[in-house]
Design an enzyme around this catalytic site. Structure first.
Site, mmCIF file in Angstrom:
data_model
loop_
_atom_site.group_PDB
_atom_site.id
_atom_site.type_symbol
_atom_site.label_atom_id
_atom_site.label_comp_id
_atom_site.label_asym_id
_atom_site.label_seq_id
_atom_site.Cartn_x
_atom_site.Cartn_y
_atom_site.Cartn_z
ATOM 1 N N ASP A 140 148.532 79.089 78.021
ATOM 2 C CA ASP A 140 147.506 80.061 78.386
ATOM 3 C C ASP A 140 148.132 81.445 78.213
ATOM 4 O O ASP A 140 148.811 81.929 79.101
ATOM 5 C CB ASP A 140 147.062 79.825 79.831
ATOM 6 C CG ASP A 140 146.033 80.828 80.323
ATOM 7 O OD1 ASP A 140 145.519 81.598 79.501
ATOM 8 O OD2 ASP A 140 145.772 80.839 81.536
ATOM 9 N N HIS A 144 149.128 77.673 84.398
ATOM 10 C CA HIS A 144 149.698 78.678 85.297
ATOM 11 C C HIS A 144 150.934 78.158 86.031
ATOM 12 O O HIS A 144 151.151 78.469 87.203
ATOM 13 C CB HIS A 144 148.652 79.185 86.288
ATOM 14 C CG HIS A 144 147.659 80.109 85.656
ATOM 15 N ND1 HIS A 144 146.852 80.944 86.404
ATOM 16 C CD2 HIS A 144 147.348 80.364 84.361
ATOM 17 C CE1 HIS A 144 146.087 81.661 85.596
ATOM 18 N NE2 HIS A 144 146.364 81.319 84.343
ATOM 19 N N ASP A 181 140.335 81.212 74.566
ATOM 20 C CA ASP A 181 141.119 81.068 75.789
ATOM 21 C C ASP A 181 141.203 79.591 76.153
ATOM 22 O O ASP A 181 140.837 78.729 75.356
ATOM 23 C CB ASP A 181 140.521 81.913 76.920
ATOM 24 C CG ASP A 181 141.585 82.487 77.853
ATOM 25 O OD1 ASP A 181 142.560 81.765 78.160
ATOM 26 O OD2 ASP A 181 141.443 83.649 78.290
ATOM 27 N N GLU A 241 145.428 90.380 80.167
ATOM 28 C CA GLU A 241 144.281 89.565 80.569
ATOM 29 C C GLU A 241 144.491 88.927 81.928
ATOM 30 O O GLU A 241 143.567 88.832 82.741
ATOM 31 C CB GLU A 241 144.015 88.490 79.507
ATOM 32 C CG GLU A 241 142.683 87.754 79.661
ATOM 33 C CD GLU A 241 142.749 86.524 80.562
ATOM 34 O OE1 GLU A 241 141.680 85.954 80.860
ATOM 35 O OE2 GLU A 241 143.867 86.128 80.970
ATOM 36 N N GLU A 242 145.714 88.492 82.200
ATOM 37 C CA GLU A 242 145.988 87.735 83.425
ATOM 38 C C GLU A 242 145.935 88.591 84.685
ATOM 39 O O GLU A 242 145.939 88.061 85.793
ATOM 40 C CB GLU A 242 147.366 87.054 83.336
ATOM 41 C CG GLU A 242 147.469 85.959 82.281
ATOM 42 C CD GLU A 242 146.673 84.709 82.638
ATOM 43 O OE1 GLU A 242 145.988 84.699 83.679
ATOM 44 O OE2 GLU A 242 146.731 83.743 81.869
#
Length: 346
Positions: A169, A308, A222, A199-200
């Site tokens: 990711d 994540h 994504d 983005e995160e």
């Protein structure tokens, strides 16, 4: 499958605003396939393939170049390095993990990350032990407040077409963009392939890049993951079953005509896909579709197992089919775009 490129992207360290490692990989990989390459002021990298039409359609494909990780916030007297998470790092990935700190001069220093917990069992502090016994020892290694910290993972192939590594990711999305761009030759449309920044930490890069480019259509590439133990009707993110066409997420409900058109293209081209919906979360499309009066936008997803944390699993077939879909979508006709945008059917 270009596993060499996927590994380079996965193994690179790039949290929000510290994204040069991935930016440089993409530049070296794609500079010869683009008519121009430049960055916006946030740090997103933009590759432009000029269209051959006199009135080309502007299509933007984007994938974010940052990952969830940590930043150094304090060095204790006894040589422990306290960090703050950037992005939604899952709590179970904060204990007994090997991580690496990147100093200002680019040195990589590994250590073991652990946590303290409060009375309710919730994570209180996150710290790294690099084997030092004083703050001065740590500082002598070049470590300072603000340094980037990432999981010290190394991508590997674990099944004939399954790859496991950190930051899938959204490095898997970056991989798809890069390989699609290489395959697309002469095109009527103006194509922009964008590695978006930050983005995160708030889906930021999609907004600035869209403002700069002002595309007619934005496709955000994504990922999404689902509980690895579930294989029923609630899981439309199974690895190896094709990319996801996202019908809804917390930040965007896509144009229904565009959604229908993309599904028809996938079916026509024998591209398997999964119809997905996200009850929470969002992507760069969430901000991008709101720019300058509104933009057509859609999320094309890559299914992952785990996310994540220090490792995610991705399937090569999903990547290959999404590359094929992007190549097809790059050929959208100007007239079709105008038809999709026509809300007043009289």
């Amino acid at each position: 499958m270009n596993s060499r490129l996927l590994k380079k992207l996965s193994d690179a360290d790039s949290i929000a605003s510290c994204e040069n490692e991935v930016r440089q990989i993409l530049y070296e990989e794609l500079k010869e396939y683009s008519d121009e390459a430049f960055c916006d002021s946030l740090g997103s990298i933009i590759f432009h393939k000029k269209g051959k039409s006199e009135n080309p359609l502007k299509i933007m494909f984007c994938a974010h170049i940052d990952e969830v990780g940590f930043v150094v916030r304090h060095i204790s007297d006894i040589g422990f390095i306290y960090v703050m998470a950037l992005g939604g790092v899952i709590d179970k990935s904060k204990e007994m993990q090997v991580v690496r700190i990147t100093t200002e001069d680019g040195c990589k220093i590994e250590g073991l990350m652990n946590v303290t917990r409060d009375g309710a069992g919730q994570v209180k502090d996150i710290y790294i032990d690099i084997g030092c016994d004083s703050a001065q020892e740590v500082k002598d290694l070049g470590i300072d407040i603000g340094n980037m910290v990432c999981f010290a993972s190394s991508m590997r192939q674990i099944q004939p077409n399954v790859y496991m590594g950190k930051a899938m990711d959204d490095r898997s999305g970056c991989y798809v963009l890069a390989e699609a761009m290489k395959q697309i030759g002469t095109c009527e449309n103006d194509l922009y392939f964008v590695g978006t920044s930050s983005e995160e930490v708030g889906v930021r890069g999609g907004k600035t890049a869209t403002y700069l480019i002002q595309p007619d259509i934005v496709f955000a590439i994504d990922v999404a993951n689902h509980s690895e133990l579930i294989r029923d009707y609630t899981n439309h993110r199974l690895i190896g079953h094709g990319p996801m066409i996202v019908h809804h997420d917390k930040t965007m409900a896509p144009n229904r005509k565009l959604l229908s058109y993309v599904k028809k293209i996938a079916t026509k081209c024998d591209i398997p896909y999964q119809s997905d919906m996200l009850s929470g979360g969002g992507t760069d499309a969430g901000n991008a579709h709101l720019e300058v009066g509104g933009r057509l936008a859609l999320v094309l997803g890559i299914p992952l197992r785990y996310c994540h944390g220090p490792y995610s699993m991705v399937h090569g077939d999903d990547l290959a089919y999404l590359i094929k879909l992007i190549c097809e979508l790059s050929q959208i006709k100007y007239s079709k775009c105008q038809e999709i945008k026509n809300f007043m059917e009289v």
